[in-house]
Design a protein around this motif. Structure first.
Motif, PDB file in Angstrom:
ATOM      1  N   VAL A  12       0.876  -1.165   0.000  1.00  0.00           N
ATOM      2  CA  VAL A  12       0.000   0.000   0.000  1.00  0.00           C
ATOM      3  C   VAL A  12       0.915   1.217   0.000  1.00  0.00           C
ATOM      4  N   VAL A  13       0.654   2.129  -0.928  1.00  0.00           N
ATOM      5  CA  VAL A  13       1.427   3.366  -1.030  1.00  0.00           C
ATOM      6  C   VAL A  13       0.473   4.548  -0.937  1.00  0.00           C
ATOM      7  N   SER A  21      -2.940   3.885  -3.040  1.00  0.00           N
ATOM      8  CA  SER A  21      -2.915   2.979  -4.186  1.00  0.00           C
ATOM      9  C   SER A  21      -2.119   1.744  -3.777  1.00  0.00           C
ATOM     10  N   ILE A  22      -1.976   0.810  -4.705  1.00  0.00           N
ATOM     11  CA  ILE A  22      -1.126  -0.346  -4.459  1.00  0.00           C
ATOM     12  C   ILE A  22      -0.014  -0.343  -5.500  1.00  0.00           C
ATOM     13  N   TRP A  23       1.099  -0.978  -5.132  1.00  0.00           N
ATOM     14  CA  TRP A  23       2.260  -1.065  -6.012  1.00  0.00           C
ATOM     15  C   TRP A  23       2.948  -2.384  -5.733  1.00  0.00           C
ATOM     16  N   TRP A  24       3.637  -2.914  -6.727  1.00  0.00           N
ATOM     17  CA  TRP A  24       4.335  -4.177  -6.551  1.00  0.00           C
ATOM     18  C   TRP A  24       5.417  -4.024  -5.485  1.00  0.00           C
ATOM     19  N   ALA A  25       5.483  -4.965  -4.559  1.00  0.00           N
ATOM     20  CA  ALA A  25       6.469  -4.905  -3.477  1.00  0.00           C
ATOM     21  C   ALA A  25       7.887  -5.040  -4.018  1.00  0.00           C
ATOM     22  N   SER A  26       8.042  -5.665  -5.158  1.00  0.00           N
ATOM     23  CA  SER A  26       9.369  -5.881  -5.737  1.00  0.00           C
ATOM     24  C   SER A  26       9.905  -4.653  -6.471  1.00  0.00           C
ATOM     25  N   ARG A  27       9.103  -3.608  -6.571  1.00  0.00           N
ATOM     26  CA  ARG A  27       9.518  -2.390  -7.285  1.00  0.00           C
ATOM     27  C   ARG A  27       9.554  -1.200  -6.334  1.00  0.00           C
ATOM     28  N   GLU A  28      10.433  -0.270  -6.648  1.00  0.00           N
ATOM     29  CA  GLU A  28      10.490   0.970  -5.885  1.00  0.00           C
ATOM     30  C   GLU A  28       9.212   1.770  -6.160  1.00  0.00           C
ATOM     31  N   ALA A  29       8.692   2.405  -5.141  1.00  0.00           N
ATOM     32  CA  ALA A  29       7.472   3.208  -5.313  1.00  0.00           C
ATOM     33  C   ALA A  29       7.748   4.333  -6.313  1.00  0.00           C
ATOM     34  N   TRP A  33       5.368   8.923  -4.117  1.00  0.00           N
ATOM     35  CA  TRP A  33       4.578   7.946  -3.377  1.00  0.00           C
ATOM     36  C   TRP A  33       5.445   7.306  -2.303  1.00  0.00           C
ATOM     37  N   HIS A  34       4.827   6.941  -1.175  1.00  0.00           N
ATOM     38  CA  HIS A  34       5.546   6.420  -0.017  1.00  0.00           C
ATOM     39  C   HIS A  34       4.905   5.109   0.433  1.00  0.00           C
ATOM     40  N   HIS A  35       5.742   4.179   0.905  1.00  0.00           N
ATOM     41  CA  HIS A  35       5.236   2.911   1.426  1.00  0.00           C
ATOM     42  C   HIS A  35       4.529   3.158   2.753  1.00  0.00           C
ATOM     43  N   GLU A  36       3.313   2.673   2.865  1.00  0.00           N
ATOM     44  CA  GLU A  36       2.479   2.915   4.044  1.00  0.00           C
ATOM     45  C   GLU A  36       2.760   1.902   5.150  1.00  0.00           C
ATOM     46  N   THR A  41      -1.366  -9.660  -0.579  1.00  0.00           N
ATOM     47  CA  THR A  41      -1.943  -9.885  -1.896  1.00  0.00           C
ATOM     48  C   THR A  41      -2.650  -8.620  -2.354  1.00  0.00           C
ATOM     49  N   ARG A  42      -2.982  -8.586  -3.606  1.00  0.00           N
ATOM     50  CA  ARG A  42      -3.707  -7.435  -4.160  1.00  0.00           C
ATOM     51  C   ARG A  42      -4.993  -7.203  -3.372  1.00  0.00           C
ATOM     52  N   ASP A  43      -5.757  -8.270  -3.152  1.00  0.00           N
ATOM     53  CA  ASP A  43      -7.028  -8.153  -2.440  1.00  0.00           C
ATOM     54  C   ASP A  43      -6.839  -7.698  -0.994  1.00  0.00           C
ATOM     55  N   GLU A  44      -5.801  -8.189  -0.325  1.00  0.00           N
ATOM     56  CA  GLU A  44      -5.537  -7.771   1.053  1.00  0.00           C
ATOM     57  C   GLU A  44      -5.204  -6.278   1.113  1.00  0.00           C
ATOM     58  N   CYS A  45      -4.383  -5.828   0.174  1.00  0.00           N
ATOM     59  CA  CYS A  45      -4.006  -4.411   0.150  1.00  0.00           C
ATOM     60  C   CYS A  45      -5.206  -3.525  -0.170  1.00  0.00           C
ATOM     61  N   LEU A  46      -6.023  -3.938  -1.122  1.00  0.00           N
ATOM     62  CA  LEU A  46      -7.210  -3.155  -1.458  1.00  0.00           C
ATOM     63  C   LEU A  46      -8.197  -3.110  -0.293  1.00  0.00           C
ATOM     64  N   ALA A  47      -8.324  -4.216   0.433  1.00  0.00           N
ATOM     65  CA  ALA A  47      -9.210  -4.244   1.601  1.00  0.00           C
ATOM     66  C   ALA A  47      -8.693  -3.284   2.678  1.00  0.00           C
ATOM     67  N   HIS A  48      -7.380  -3.236   2.858  1.00  0.00           N
ATOM     68  CA  HIS A  48      -6.803  -2.308   3.838  1.00  0.00           C
ATOM     69  C   HIS A  48      -7.085  -0.862   3.431  1.00  0.00           C
ATOM     70  N   ILE A  49      -6.897  -0.548   2.163  1.00  0.00           N
ATOM     71  CA  ILE A  49      -7.160   0.805   1.681  1.00  0.00           C
ATOM     72  C   ILE A  49      -8.616   1.176   1.920  1.00  0.00           C
ATOM     73  N   GLU A  50      -9.518   0.245   1.682  1.00  0.00           N
ATOM     74  CA  GLU A  50     -10.948   0.514   1.888  1.00  0.00           C
ATOM     75  C   GLU A  50     -11.232   0.887   3.349  1.00  0.00           C
ATOM     76  N   LYS A  51     -10.486   0.283   4.279  1.00  0.00           N
ATOM     77  CA  LYS A  51     -10.674   0.586   5.703  1.00  0.00           C
ATOM     78  C   LYS A  51     -10.102   1.946   6.092  1.00  0.00           C
ATOM     79  N   VAL A  52      -8.917   2.278   5.568  1.00  0.00           N
ATOM     80  CA  VAL A  52      -8.219   3.471   6.054  1.00  0.00           C
ATOM     81  C   VAL A  52      -8.491   4.729   5.241  1.00  0.00           C
ATOM     82  N   TRP A  53      -8.883   4.605   3.998  1.00  0.00           N
ATOM     83  CA  TRP A  53      -9.095   5.790   3.153  1.00  0.00           C
ATOM     84  C   TRP A  53     -10.577   6.117   3.140  1.00  0.00           C
ATOM     85  N   THR A  54     -11.003   6.766   4.201  1.00  0.00           N
ATOM     86  CA  THR A  54     -12.435   7.019   4.386  1.00  0.00           C
ATOM     87  C   THR A  54     -12.880   8.354   3.799  1.00  0.00           C
TER      88      THR A  54
END
Length: 70
Positions: A12-13, A21-29, A33-36, A41-54
């Motif tokens: 999550v960045v 947003s989300i970004w591949w962990a194997s790549r520099e942001a 953009w900053h690592h949060e 997984t993609r779904d886990e990261c998107l679920a986290h964003i849904e919780k925190v980006w209100t």
């Protein structure tokens, strides 16, 4: 473009406007953009964003609106 895999690990960045947003962990942001701190997984990261980006408004807009309300 690389083929997506269920095994891909994402991060999550966020940017200075507190937009997420989300970004591949194997790549520099990307620039600006900053690592949060969340990886998974993609779904886990998107679920986290849904919780925190209100509040989808950019930080600069939220600040400006607060100034107008003061």
């Amino acid at each position: 473009m690389a083929e997506k895999s269920a095994d891909d690990v994402y991060r999550v960045v966020y940017n200075d406007e507190e937009q997420y947003s989300i970004w591949w962990a194997s790549r520099e942001a990307p620039a600006g953009w900053h690592h949060e701190g969340t990886e998974g997984t993609r779904d886990e990261c998107l679920a986290h964003i849904e919780k925190v980006w209100t509040d989808m408004r950019p930080l600069s807009l939220r600040r400006r609106m607060a100034e107008l309300d003061a």
